[in-house]
Design a protein around this motif. Structure first.
Motif, PDB file in Angstrom:
ATOM      1  N   ARG A  59     -18.078  12.689   3.323  1.00 50.47           N
ATOM      2  CA  ARG A  59     -18.797  13.454   2.300  1.00 50.47           C
ATOM      3  C   ARG A  59     -19.785  12.562   1.539  1.00 50.47           C
ATOM      4  O   ARG A  59     -20.892  12.986   1.204  1.00 50.47           O
ATOM      5  N   PHE A  60     -19.362  11.330   1.249  1.00 48.83           N
ATOM      6  CA  PHE A  60     -20.257  10.389   0.568  1.00 48.83           C
ATOM      7  C   PHE A  60     -21.524  10.158   1.383  1.00 48.83           C
ATOM      8  O   PHE A  60     -22.640  10.168   0.851  1.00 48.83           O
ATOM      9  N   TRP A  61     -21.366   9.990   2.711  1.00 47.15           N
ATOM     10  CA  TRP A  61     -22.529   9.706   3.560  1.00 47.15           C
ATOM     11  C   TRP A  61     -23.383  10.943   3.766  1.00 47.15           C
ATOM     12  O   TRP A  61     -24.602  10.836   3.927  1.00 47.15           O
ATOM     13  N   ARG A  62     -22.794  12.132   3.744  1.00 52.23           N
ATOM     14  CA  ARG A  62     -23.604  13.361   3.803  1.00 52.23           C
ATOM     15  C   ARG A  62     -24.463  13.493   2.543  1.00 52.23           C
ATOM     16  O   ARG A  62     -25.643  13.834   2.606  1.00 52.23           O
ATOM     17  N   GLN A  63     -23.864  13.182   1.416  1.00 50.48           N
ATOM     18  CA  GLN A  63     -24.606  13.234   0.155  1.00 50.48           C
ATOM     19  C   GLN A  63     -25.719  12.191   0.150  1.00 50.48           C
ATOM     20  O   GLN A  63     -26.847  12.473  -0.267  1.00 50.48           O
ATOM     21  N   LYS A  64     -25.411  11.020   0.631  1.00 57.30           N
ATOM     22  CA  LYS A  64     -26.392   9.930   0.657  1.00 57.30           C
ATOM     23  C   LYS A  64     -27.549  10.263   1.598  1.00 57.30           C
ATOM     24  O   LYS A  64     -28.716   9.974   1.303  1.00 57.30           O
ATOM     25  N   TYR A  65     -27.231  10.895   2.727  1.00 56.17           N
ATOM     26  CA  TYR A  65     -28.262  11.263   3.693  1.00 56.17           C
ATOM     27  C   TYR A  65     -29.245  12.253   3.076  1.00 56.17           C
ATOM     28  O   TYR A  65     -30.463  12.121   3.226  1.00 56.17           O
ATOM     29  N   VAL A  66     -28.704  13.249   2.380  1.00 54.38           N
ATOM     30  CA  VAL A  66     -29.575  14.247   1.745  1.00 54.38           C
ATOM     31  C   VAL A  66     -30.445  13.607   0.671  1.00 54.38           C
ATOM     32  O   VAL A  66     -31.641  13.866   0.577  1.00 54.38           O
TER      33      VAL A  66
ATOM     34  N   MET B 125     -21.525   2.294  -1.045  1.00 54.38           N
ATOM     35  CA  MET B 125     -22.151   1.430  -0.060  1.00 54.38           C
ATOM     36  C   MET B 125     -23.589   1.849   0.213  1.00 54.38           C
ATOM     37  O   MET B 125     -23.977   2.983  -0.039  1.00 54.38           O
ATOM     38  N   SER B 126     -24.354   0.923   0.757  1.00 56.93           N
ATOM     39  CA  SER B 126     -25.712   1.201   1.210  1.00 56.93           C
ATOM     40  C   SER B 126     -25.681   1.346   2.724  1.00 56.93           C
ATOM     41  O   SER B 126     -24.681   1.028   3.381  1.00 56.93           O
ATOM     42  N   TYR B 127     -26.780   1.808   3.296  1.00 53.71           N
ATOM     43  CA  TYR B 127     -26.848   1.909   4.751  1.00 53.71           C
ATOM     44  C   TYR B 127     -26.787   0.519   5.398  1.00 53.71           C
ATOM     45  O   TYR B 127     -26.258   0.368   6.500  1.00 53.71           O
ATOM     46  N   ASP B 128     -27.314  -0.478   4.726  1.00 54.69           N
ATOM     47  CA  ASP B 128     -27.228  -1.851   5.244  1.00 54.69           C
ATOM     48  C   ASP B 128     -25.772  -2.304   5.289  1.00 54.69           C
ATOM     49  O   ASP B 128     -25.348  -2.998   6.230  1.00 54.69           O
ATOM     50  N   ASP B 129     -25.005  -1.915   4.269  1.00 54.88           N
ATOM     51  CA  ASP B 129     -23.572  -2.245   4.260  1.00 54.88           C
ATOM     52  C   ASP B 129     -22.862  -1.560   5.432  1.00 54.88           C
ATOM     53  O   ASP B 129     -22.031  -2.169   6.110  1.00 54.88           O
ATOM     54  N   LEU B 130     -23.209  -0.297   5.649  1.00 56.78           N
ATOM     55  CA  LEU B 130     -22.564   0.460   6.719  1.00 56.78           C
ATOM     56  C   LEU B 130     -22.864  -0.139   8.092  1.00 56.78           C
ATOM     57  O   LEU B 130     -21.987  -0.175   8.965  1.00 56.78           O
ATOM     58  N   LYS B 131     -24.079  -0.604   8.267  1.00 51.07           N
ATOM     59  CA  LYS B 131     -24.495  -1.157   9.570  1.00 51.07           C
ATOM     60  C   LYS B 131     -23.625  -2.341  10.004  1.00 51.07           C
ATOM     61  O   LYS B 131     -23.403  -2.557  11.193  1.00 51.07           O
ATOM     62  N   LYS B 132     -23.102  -3.065   9.032  1.00 48.71           N
ATOM     63  CA  LYS B 132     -22.261  -4.222   9.345  1.00 48.71           C
ATOM     64  C   LYS B 132     -20.976  -3.815  10.058  1.00 48.71           C
ATOM     65  O   LYS B 132     -20.320  -4.653  10.683  1.00 48.71           O
ATOM     66  N   TYR B 133     -20.618  -2.561   9.939  1.00 52.54           N
ATOM     67  CA  TYR B 133     -19.372  -2.091  10.553  1.00 52.54           C
ATOM     68  C   TYR B 133     -19.588  -1.496  11.940  1.00 52.54           C
ATOM     69  O   TYR B 133     -18.630  -1.077  12.582  1.00 52.54           O
ATOM     70  N   GLU B 134     -20.828  -1.460  12.411  1.00 53.34           N
ATOM     71  CA  GLU B 134     -21.101  -0.880  13.724  1.00 53.34           C
ATOM     72  C   GLU B 134     -20.490  -1.692  14.859  1.00 53.34           C
ATOM     73  O   GLU B 134     -20.291  -1.182  15.956  1.00 53.34           O
TER      74      GLU B 134
ATOM     75  N   LEU C 240     -30.657  25.106   3.045  1.00 53.98           N
ATOM     76  CA  LEU C 240     -31.406  24.088   2.314  1.00 53.98           C
ATOM     77  C   LEU C 240     -31.022  24.120   0.837  1.00 53.98           C
ATOM     78  O   LEU C 240     -30.899  23.074   0.194  1.00 53.98           O
ATOM     79  N   GLU C 241     -30.821  25.323   0.292  1.00 50.23           N
ATOM     80  CA  GLU C 241     -30.463  25.442  -1.124  1.00 50.23           C
ATOM     81  C   GLU C 241     -29.123  24.759  -1.399  1.00 50.23           C
ATOM     82  O   GLU C 241     -28.955  24.075  -2.401  1.00 50.23           O
ATOM     83  N   THR C 242     -28.161  24.927  -0.495  1.00 51.72           N
ATOM     84  CA  THR C 242     -26.862  24.278  -0.668  1.00 51.72           C
ATOM     85  C   THR C 242     -27.001  22.770  -0.609  1.00 51.72           C
ATOM     86  O   THR C 242     -26.379  22.036  -1.378  1.00 51.72           O
ATOM     87  N   ASN C 243     -27.826  22.289   0.333  1.00 52.24           N
ATOM     88  CA  ASN C 243     -28.069  20.856   0.425  1.00 52.24           C
ATOM     89  C   ASN C 243     -28.581  20.312  -0.891  1.00 52.24           C
ATOM     90  O   ASN C 243     -28.149  19.264  -1.367  1.00 52.24           O
ATOM     91  N   ILE C 244     -29.526  21.024  -1.491  1.00 46.61           N
ATOM     92  CA  ILE C 244     -30.143  20.553  -2.733  1.00 46.61           C
ATOM     93  C   ILE C 244     -29.158  20.612  -3.899  1.00 46.61           C
ATOM     94  O   ILE C 244     -28.988  19.649  -4.638  1.00 46.61           O
ATOM     95  N   VAL C 245     -28.478  21.762  -4.032  1.00 49.42           N
ATOM     96  CA  VAL C 245     -27.603  21.967  -5.187  1.00 49.42           C
ATOM     97  C   VAL C 245     -26.359  21.091  -5.128  1.00 49.42           C
ATOM     98  O   VAL C 245     -25.959  20.473  -6.112  1.00 49.42           O
ATOM     99  N   VAL C 246     -25.719  21.029  -3.958  1.00 53.18           N
ATOM    100  CA  VAL C 246     -24.429  20.346  -3.846  1.00 53.18           C
ATOM    101  C   VAL C 246     -24.553  18.864  -3.519  1.00 53.18           C
ATOM    102  O   VAL C 246     -23.856  18.033  -4.088  1.00 53.18           O
ATOM    103  N   TYR C 247     -25.475  18.512  -2.586  1.00 59.18           N
ATOM    104  CA  TYR C 247     -25.505  17.157  -2.079  1.00 59.18           C
ATOM    105  C   TYR C 247     -26.614  16.267  -2.651  1.00 59.18           C
ATOM    106  O   TYR C 247     -26.441  15.064  -2.784  1.00 59.18           O
ATOM    107  N   ASP C 248     -27.759  16.837  -2.939  1.00 61.63           N
ATOM    108  CA  ASP C 248     -28.899  16.014  -3.344  1.00 61.63           C
ATOM    109  C   ASP C 248     -28.736  15.540  -4.789  1.00 61.63           C
ATOM    110  O   ASP C 248     -28.792  16.325  -5.723  1.00 61.63           O
ATOM    111  N   LYS C 249     -28.572  14.235  -4.970  1.00 66.47           N
ATOM    112  CA  LYS C 249     -28.412  13.661  -6.297  1.00 66.47           C
ATOM    113  C   LYS C 249     -29.671  12.920  -6.756  1.00 66.47           C
ATOM    114  O   LYS C 249     -29.639  12.153  -7.715  1.00 66.47           O
ATOM    115  N   SER C 250     -30.782  13.138  -6.068  1.00 66.22           N
ATOM    116  CA  SER C 250     -32.022  12.450  -6.423  1.00 66.22           C
ATOM    117  C   SER C 250     -32.694  13.080  -7.639  1.00 66.22           C
ATOM    118  O   SER C 250     -33.541  12.479  -8.278  1.00 66.22           O
TER     119      SER C 250
END
Length: 283
Positions: free
Chosen positions: A224-231, A108-117, A254-264
């Protein structure tokens, strides 16, 4: 227990230990001199116990870390044992990091998520607000263990200031103050009508919240998906100082954020950061 809330919450390590002990007791041989389970049995069969209790690599890694803390406290590990357990944890980490990426059509995108607010189900609506792009993507457990108003034992949220004080966290990394956005505080006040002593999700566990959210958002779009997406999408645009601050809020380096979550693919370090030394915990 916490006098500010009717809902009993415990440190995650204690919950993991109880499940591991109950699992081991289910197949460990009985001992004539004790109703408990021998220390040596836990050491020898630790991976068997962990994998029988939990079925995903990420949960198994958390359980293994907890078991190591407890057993090392009871009888300190040798250097060889510490290395062996670290290697096992590293293998589990690699296993879930290299798991097949979620198919794009299911993410999902953040726009998709907003529809559920404004979803009719309060649990789903609250989840959508908690993982909006203007909110630091905390672990779901941080919110499960949160109560409205001051508390000395739980994570507390003060609606008047919009600040959350986190005391209970996966990594037991001390007290952290987190400023929540006005939009989230407004939702808590007006839509949820939360008051002092209320917990965010009532008596629901993290597993129950995840299962309910999955019915609407899909099983692949959990916390977990949204934590990864946020990073990847939000933190990657922040300054170095901001990223350090938000990493602390999210509960790791920060290193853990980059290695584990950041998929950019940006700012990847040459080698993963060394894990923090685990502190001993008394149970």
């Amino acid at each position: 227990s916490n006098p500010d809330s009717k809902t009993k919450r415990v440190n995650k390590n204690i919950g993991l230990w109880k499940k591991l002990y109950a699992t081991a007791r289910g197949f460990a041989p009985s001992t004539p001199t004790s109703s408990g389970i021998a220390y040596d049995y836990f050491v020898e069969h630790h991976m068997e116990i962990v994998k029988k209790a939990y079925n995903t690599p990420s949960s198994q890694q958390s359980a293994l870390s907890t078991l190591k803390i407890i057993l090392d406290y009871i009888s300190p590990f040798t250097g060889e044992q510490k290395k062996a357990w670290f290697d096992e944890g590293k293998a589990l980490s690699k296993e879930y990091q290299e798991a097949p990426a979620v198919a794009k059509e299911n993410s999902m995108s953040y726009d998709d998520l907003k529809k559920y607010e404004d979803n009719s189900n309060i649990t789903v609506a609250l989840f959508a607000h908690l993982y909006a792009p203007d909110v630091p993507a905390l672990r779901l457990g941080d919110y499960i263990n949160a109560v409205i108003g001051p508390s000395k034992t739980m994570n507390s949220i003060i609606l008047s200031s919009g600040k959350m004080t986190r005391r209970i966290s996966k990594n037991n990394d001390g007290t952290t103050i987190i400023q929540l956005p006005k939009s989230l505080i407004k939702f808590m006040k007006i839509s949820l009508q939360l008051k002092k002593g209320d917990t965010l999700f009532g008596d629901m566990t993290a597993e129950q919240v995840s299962q309910r959210v999955a019915k609407d958002l899909g099983a692949s779009n959990g916390s977990r998906f949204w934590r990864q997406k946020y990073v990847t999408e939000i933190m990657s645009k922040m300054s170095g100082k901001e990223r350090l601050e938000v990493s602390k809020m999210m509960g790791h380096s920060l290193e853990t954020n980059i290695v584990v979550y950041d998929k950019s693919g940006a700012d990847k370090p040459q080698t993963p950061a060394k894990p923090k030394k685990l502190s001993k915990a008394k149970v």
